[in-house]
Design a protein around this motif. Structure first.
Motif, PDB file in Angstrom:
ATOM      1  N   THR A  48       0.885  -1.092  -0.031  1.00 55.29           N
ATOM      2  CA  THR A  48       0.054  -0.043  -0.018  1.00 55.29           C
ATOM      3  C   THR A  48       0.903   1.403   0.109  1.00 55.29           C
ATOM      4  OG1 THR A  48      -0.029  -0.337   2.498  1.00 55.29           O
ATOM      5  CG2 THR A  48      -2.066  -0.949   1.010  1.00 55.29           C
ATOM      6  N   PRO A  49       0.421   2.357  -0.720  1.00 57.00           N
ATOM      7  CA  PRO A  49       0.992   3.632  -0.730  1.00 57.00           C
ATOM      8  C   PRO A  49       1.155   4.385   0.648  1.00 57.00           C
ATOM      9  CG  PRO A  49      -0.780   3.897  -1.855  1.00 57.00           C
ATOM     10  CD  PRO A  49      -0.841   2.287  -1.456  1.00 57.00           C
ATOM     11  N   SER A  50       1.696   5.214   0.657  1.00 56.03           N
ATOM     12  CA  SER A  50       1.931   5.978   2.033  1.00 56.03           C
ATOM     13  C   SER A  50       0.898   7.194   2.212  1.00 56.03           C
ATOM     14  CB  SER A  50       3.369   6.632   1.990  1.00 56.03           C
ATOM     15  OG  SER A  50       3.575   7.672   3.348  1.00 56.03           O
ATOM     16  N   ASP A  61      -2.646   2.244  -7.488  1.00 51.63           N
ATOM     17  CA  ASP A  61      -2.058   2.916  -6.755  1.00 51.63           C
ATOM     18  C   ASP A  61      -0.851   2.101  -5.810  1.00 51.63           C
ATOM     19  OD1 ASP A  61      -3.382   5.427  -7.202  1.00 51.63           O
ATOM     20  OD2 ASP A  61      -5.060   4.650  -5.778  1.00 51.63           O
ATOM     21  N   ILE A  62      -1.169   0.707  -5.815  1.00 51.74           N
ATOM     22  CA  ILE A  62      -0.588  -0.322  -5.138  1.00 51.74           C
ATOM     23  C   ILE A  62       0.940  -0.216  -5.795  1.00 51.74           C
ATOM     24  CG2 ILE A  62       0.061  -2.714  -4.359  1.00 51.74           C
ATOM     25  CD1 ILE A  62      -2.543  -0.829  -2.973  1.00 51.74           C
ATOM     26  N   VAL A  63       2.077   0.045  -4.962  1.00 52.78           N
ATOM     27  CA  VAL A  63       3.331   0.087  -5.350  1.00 52.78           C
ATOM     28  C   VAL A  63       4.042  -1.335  -5.342  1.00 52.78           C
ATOM     29  CG1 VAL A  63       5.562   1.101  -4.707  1.00 52.78           C
ATOM     30  CG2 VAL A  63       3.464   2.474  -4.018  1.00 52.78           C
ATOM     31  N   PHE A  64       4.614  -1.638  -6.421  1.00 51.37           N
ATOM     32  CA  PHE A  64       5.568  -2.863  -6.410  1.00 51.37           C
ATOM     33  C   PHE A  64       6.702  -2.378  -6.235  1.00 51.37           C
ATOM     34  CE2 PHE A  64       8.593  -5.337  -8.937  1.00 51.37           C
ATOM     35  CZ  PHE A  64       8.256  -6.602  -8.498  1.00 51.37           C
ATOM     36  N   HIS A  73       7.197   4.045  -9.101  1.00 50.48           N
ATOM     37  CA  HIS A  73       6.031   4.323  -8.910  1.00 50.48           C
ATOM     38  C   HIS A  73       5.902   5.979  -8.714  1.00 50.48           C
ATOM     39  CE1 HIS A  73       1.636   3.918  -7.829  1.00 50.48           C
ATOM     40  NE2 HIS A  73       1.749   2.851  -8.435  1.00 50.48           N
ATOM     41  N   ARG A  74       4.594   6.459  -9.085  1.00 52.31           N
ATOM     42  CA  ARG A  74       4.309   8.159  -8.927  1.00 52.31           C
ATOM     43  C   ARG A  74       4.008   8.257  -7.118  1.00 52.31           C
ATOM     44  NH1 ARG A  74      -1.343   8.162  -8.139  1.00 52.31           N
ATOM     45  NH2 ARG A  74      -2.150   6.545  -8.902  1.00 52.31           N
TER      46      ARG A  74
END
Length: 227
Positions: A48-50, A61-64, A73-74
């Motif tokens: 999960t993103p911050s 929106d999930i970051v690899f 990732h953005r």
């Protein structure tokens, strides 16, 4: 695998992380944007993103992140990415990690107290205690190292003055264990108000650990699959 199938699998994996994160509040395990979820994926992990509210979160929106800690990732990954990465890198049997701040788990963590074997369900943690890792600031290598030590031969732990971590072969199992740990902490808190809880012996918990290999989400048809 054809490219389209690969994209669909990737989307489903990302969406499963979103759904797991959203379920934390519904399960009474979290509030606001605290807590984070990760899933082992390919040669790294999805996390999960911050700082993003779960209700706004989407699969994209999930970051690899690679197991080397690199990502493209953005959005930034959760500030707790380090212990997610380190758990998955060091524990090949773990497929998912859940971190949250549920009330009763966090209350015991604020007291720096481990949870003893006051109920046989502690066997779901993998041993006769749920350890509480000493305090270290969030997001640091120190916290990750302390969490790994507290998780040795265990599937979950508390983090002093912070919250809890649960792990599992799958997101479903990690979420289930998070709920079981919060229930156990709530029961222990009430028992302490009633009197002096009786602690089960280590050999009894060892027997239950073996039985739990065929219990609940691991269950196969048979006489041991009973609550």
């Amino acid at each position: 695998m054809p490219a389209e199938d690969d994209r669909q699998d990737d989307h489903r994996a990302r969406q499963s992380v979103v759904e797991a994160a959203r379920s934390l509040s519904g399960l009474g395990l979290n509030q606001g944007t605290s807590g984070n979820v990760s899933l082992r994926w390919k040669d790294g992990l999805l996390i999960t993103p911050s700082g993003m509210p779960y209700e706004r979160m989407r699969a994209e929106d999930i970051v690899f992140m690679g197991l080397d800690g690199r990502f493209e990732h953005r959005l930034k990954p959760s500030s707790e990415w380090r212990f997610h990465r380190d758990i998955l890198a060091n524990r090949s049997e773990v497929g998912a990690v859940v971190h949250a701040h549920p009330v009763y788990c966090t209350a015991f963590a604020m007291c720096g107290r481990e949870i003893p074997a006051v109920h046989y369900m502690i066997a779901a943690a993998g041993g006769p205690t749920v350890r509480c890792a000493p305090y270290a600031p969030y997001g640091t290598p120190e916290l990750s190292s302390l969490a790994l030590a507290a998780l040795e031969d265990r599937a979950c732990c508390l983090l002093a003055n912070h919250g809890m971590i649960s792990t599992g072969e799958s997101l479903e199992k990690a979420l289930w264990l998070a709920g079981e740990l919060e229930t156990l902490c709530r029961q222990y808190a009430v028992a302490l108000q009633v009197g002096a809880p009786v602690v089960l012996p280590d050999d009894e918990i060892a027997r239950i650990v073996e039985r739990f290999k065929n219990y609940g989400l691991n269950a196969k048809p048979g006489p041991d699959n009973a609550s």
